[in-house]
Structure formats: C-alpha cells, structure tokens
Write a protein that holds these residues in place. Structure first.
Motif, PDB file in Angstrom:
ATOM      1  N   THR A   4       0.853  -1.112   0.060  1.00  0.00           N
ATOM      2  CA  THR A   4      -0.122   0.081  -0.105  1.00  0.00           C
ATOM      3  C   THR A   4       0.904   1.241  -0.111  1.00  0.00           C
ATOM      4  N   PRO A   5       0.663   2.322  -0.751  1.00  0.00           N
ATOM      5  CA  PRO A   5       1.473   3.450  -0.865  1.00  0.00           C
ATOM      6  C   PRO A   5       1.418   4.344   0.554  1.00  0.00           C
ATOM      7  N   ALA A   6       2.638   4.829   0.793  1.00  0.00           N
ATOM      8  CA  ALA A   6       2.535   5.643   2.223  1.00  0.00           C
ATOM      9  C   ALA A   6       2.859   7.213   1.730  1.00  0.00           C
ATOM     10  N   ASN A   7       2.409   7.997   2.604  1.00  0.00           N
ATOM     11  CA  ASN A   7       2.730   9.465   2.687  1.00  0.00           C
ATOM     12  C   ASN A   7       3.679   9.682   3.743  1.00  0.00           C
ATOM     13  N   LEU A   8       4.493  10.660   3.423  1.00  0.00           N
ATOM     14  CA  LEU A   8       5.331  10.844   4.662  1.00  0.00           C
ATOM     15  C   LEU A   8       5.863  12.523   4.352  1.00  0.00           C
ATOM     16  N   THR A   9       5.436  13.308   5.492  1.00  0.00           N
ATOM     17  CA  THR A   9       5.686  14.626   5.398  1.00  0.00           C
ATOM     18  C   THR A   9       6.864  15.010   6.676  1.00  0.00           C
ATOM     19  N   ALA A  10       7.879  15.841   6.281  1.00  0.00           N
ATOM     20  CA  ALA A  10       8.550  16.257   7.466  1.00  0.00           C
ATOM     21  C   ALA A  10       8.604  17.781   7.671  1.00  0.00           C
ATOM     22  N   SER A  11       8.729  18.008   8.960  1.00  0.00           N
ATOM     23  CA  SER A  11       8.398  19.446   9.605  1.00  0.00           C
ATOM     24  C   SER A  11       9.834  20.155   9.537  1.00  0.00           C
ATOM     25  N   GLN A  12       9.684  21.427   9.699  1.00  0.00           N
ATOM     26  CA  GLN A  12      10.787  22.212   9.763  1.00  0.00           C
ATOM     27  C   GLN A  12      11.693  21.966  11.022  1.00  0.00           C
ATOM     28  N   GLY A  13      12.788  21.823  10.874  1.00  0.00           N
ATOM     29  CA  GLY A  13      13.527  21.617  12.140  1.00  0.00           C
ATOM     30  C   GLY A  13      14.305  22.899  12.482  1.00  0.00           C
ATOM     31  N   THR A  14      15.089  22.700  13.638  1.00  0.00           N
ATOM     32  CA  THR A  14      16.009  23.687  14.215  1.00  0.00           C
ATOM     33  C   THR A  14      17.277  23.334  14.608  1.00  0.00           C
ATOM     34  N   LEU A  15      18.355  24.069  14.087  1.00  0.00           N
ATOM     35  CA  LEU A  15      19.501  23.677  14.681  1.00  0.00           C
ATOM     36  C   LEU A  15      20.100  24.953  15.628  1.00  0.00           C
ATOM     37  N   ASN A  16      20.147  24.743  16.886  1.00  0.00           N
ATOM     38  CA  ASN A  16      20.311  25.602  17.792  1.00  0.00           C
ATOM     39  C   ASN A  16      21.827  25.703  17.882  1.00  0.00           C
ATOM     40  N   LEU A  17      22.544  26.739  17.472  1.00  0.00           N
ATOM     41  CA  LEU A  17      24.021  26.659  17.495  1.00  0.00           C
ATOM     42  C   LEU A  17      24.492  27.156  18.737  1.00  0.00           C
ATOM     43  N   THR A  18      23.925  27.650  19.719  1.00  0.00           N
ATOM     44  CA  THR A  18      24.296  27.807  21.078  1.00  0.00           C
ATOM     45  C   THR A  18      24.455  26.620  21.719  1.00  0.00           C
ATOM     46  N   SER A  19      23.652  25.642  21.695  1.00  0.00           N
ATOM     47  CA  SER A  19      23.719  24.296  22.490  1.00  0.00           C
ATOM     48  C   SER A  19      24.026  23.308  21.578  1.00  0.00           C
ATOM     49  N   LEU A  20      24.259  23.573  20.221  1.00  0.00           N
ATOM     50  CA  LEU A  20      24.491  22.483  19.031  1.00  0.00           C
ATOM     51  C   LEU A  20      23.691  21.413  19.205  1.00  0.00           C
ATOM     52  N   GLN A  21      22.164  21.542  19.034  1.00  0.00           N
ATOM     53  CA  GLN A  21      21.375  20.649  19.337  1.00  0.00           C
ATOM     54  C   GLN A  21      20.345  20.941  18.060  1.00  0.00           C
ATOM     55  N   LEU A  22      20.112  19.663  17.682  1.00  0.00           N
ATOM     56  CA  LEU A  22      19.129  19.657  16.660  1.00  0.00           C
ATOM     57  C   LEU A  22      17.657  19.518  17.197  1.00  0.00           C
ATOM     58  N   GLU A  23      16.526  20.311  17.157  1.00  0.00           N
ATOM     59  CA  GLU A  23      15.300  20.410  17.368  1.00  0.00           C
ATOM     60  C   GLU A  23      14.275  20.406  16.538  1.00  0.00           C
ATOM     61  N   ASN A  24      13.215  19.774  16.790  1.00  0.00           N
ATOM     62  CA  ASN A  24      12.018  19.494  15.924  1.00  0.00           C
ATOM     63  C   ASN A  24      12.208  18.784  14.884  1.00  0.00           C
ATOM     64  N   ILE A  25      13.038  18.066  14.761  1.00  0.00           N
ATOM     65  CA  ILE A  25      13.269  17.002  13.452  1.00  0.00           C
ATOM     66  C   ILE A  25      12.093  15.999  13.591  1.00  0.00           C
ATOM     67  N   SER A  26      11.329  16.030  12.697  1.00  0.00           N
ATOM     68  CA  SER A  26      10.174  14.942  12.776  1.00  0.00           C
ATOM     69  C   SER A  26       9.367  14.778  11.524  1.00  0.00           C
ATOM     70  N   ALA A  27       8.863  13.646  11.380  1.00  0.00           N
ATOM     71  CA  ALA A  27       8.121  13.425  10.273  1.00  0.00           C
ATOM     72  C   ALA A  27       6.832  12.694  10.623  1.00  0.00           C
ATOM     73  N   SER A  28       5.614  12.866   9.590  1.00  0.00           N
ATOM     74  CA  SER A  28       4.679  12.241   9.760  1.00  0.00           C
ATOM     75  C   SER A  28       4.336  11.096   8.859  1.00  0.00           C
ATOM     76  N   ALA A  29       3.849  10.101   9.138  1.00  0.00           N
ATOM     77  CA  ALA A  29       3.639   9.134   8.018  1.00  0.00           C
ATOM     78  C   ALA A  29       2.140   8.484   7.988  1.00  0.00           C
ATOM     79  N   SER A  30       1.551   8.247   7.020  1.00  0.00           N
ATOM     80  CA  SER A  30       0.018   7.848   6.831  1.00  0.00           C
ATOM     81  C   SER A  30       0.106   7.113   5.621  1.00  0.00           C
ATOM     82  N   ASP A  31      -1.128   6.100   5.853  1.00  0.00           N
ATOM     83  CA  ASP A  31      -1.473   5.336   4.660  1.00  0.00           C
ATOM     84  C   ASP A  31      -2.157   6.311   3.376  1.00  0.00           C
TER      85      ASP A  31
END
Length: 159
Positions: free
Chosen positions: A47-74
């Motif tokens: 069955t085909p699947a859909n995937l959407t990715a959200s805008q992420g954040t790279l915080n240079l102060t803490s060198l941390q990637l944040e809000n990296i996510s994706a939503s999958a659906s049928d």
C-alpha cells in the motif's frame, strides 16, 4: 546404510552434472514464478504511504537539533502509520538517527551529539526523512528545511 550412502552419491552426481551443464531446475508453478513469494505464498501488493517532514531547528548555542520530525500515513485511507521506522539524514546522506512513529504517525528526533566535520554545512540544506518499508506499506521520503540560529533568535537558512 550402504543403500542410503549410494542414493546420496547418485544425487550428488546429478547435481554436479546439472551444474556443469548449466541447467536450472525450478520447482515453482508458473503463477508463483511471476510474482514475489513470501513464506511459500504470494505476497500482497504494498500500500502506498505518505511522509511529510516538519521544519527543524539547529540551535548553534547548544549545538542541538530540535523539532526534527516526520508524519507517516496510509496514502489510501489517510490513517496514521503506527510503529513504522523513520530514519533521518543530512542532505549529504549522514544518518542523524531513527525513531518509530507513535499513535499519531509521528516520529521525532533530538540530536545533541558531536555532528562531525561537515555535518553542520550539510544541515544548511535541510534534512531528509525516510520511511522504511514495513512489509505492508511502500517506502517514502520527505525533505524539510532547518532553521539555524542561537538562543536569541532563529534564521531560516534552507529552502
């Protein structure tokens, strides 16, 4: 015992002869030979699947990637895919991490490790999320931008 040994020797001789002549013996029926086989029976189509990715954040102060996510659906029913594996990569193909989708079909990642040389440069082009096939659904991929900044403010750097 001697009879069994002789029968084994005969089978080995047939196998060697078959291999040396280049003959291939197939035991599958014509219908099975034309379609994929899963444990002795035909595999259902994926069955085909859909995937959407959200805008992420790279915080240079803490060198941390944040809000990296994706939503999958049928793609047919629109229902979220639960328990599906999503891998996250830089635009250069470096694996950032992986996560399984929750009951809403969302997989997320927070990475604060040493990214290694060149990784931050690759993140300026955004990131890729890849839905790994689960045996029921097809694989899917999505690209998203990453906002880069410090604790004081963020700036979008990638389309």
């Amino acid at each position: 015992m001697n009879l069994a040994h002789n029968r084994l020797a005969q089978l080995a001789a047939v196998a060697v002869t078959t291999l040396s002549l280049g003959t291939i013996v197939a035991s599958a029926t014509p219908a099975m030979a034309q379609s994929p086989v899963c444990g002795g029976h035909e595999c259902p189509s994926l069955t085909p699947a859909n995937l959407t990715a959200s805008q992420g954040t790279l915080n240079l102060t803490s060198l941390q990637l944040e809000n990296i996510s994706a939503s999958a659906s049928d793609a047919v029913t629109g229902q979220p895919l639960v328990g599906a594996l999503v891998r996250f990569y830089t635009s250069g193909g470096r694996l950032l991490g992986q996560a399984y989708t929750n009951y809403n079909g969302t997989a997320g990642l927070v990475a604060s490790e040493n990214f290694g040389p060149g990784t931050i440069q690759e993140l300026l082009n955004g990131y890729e999320a890849v839905l790994v096939g689960d045996g029921v659904h097809t694989t899917a991929a999505a690209h998203a931008a990453i906002t880069v900044g410090t604790d004081c403010g963020m700036t979008t750097m990638a389309p």
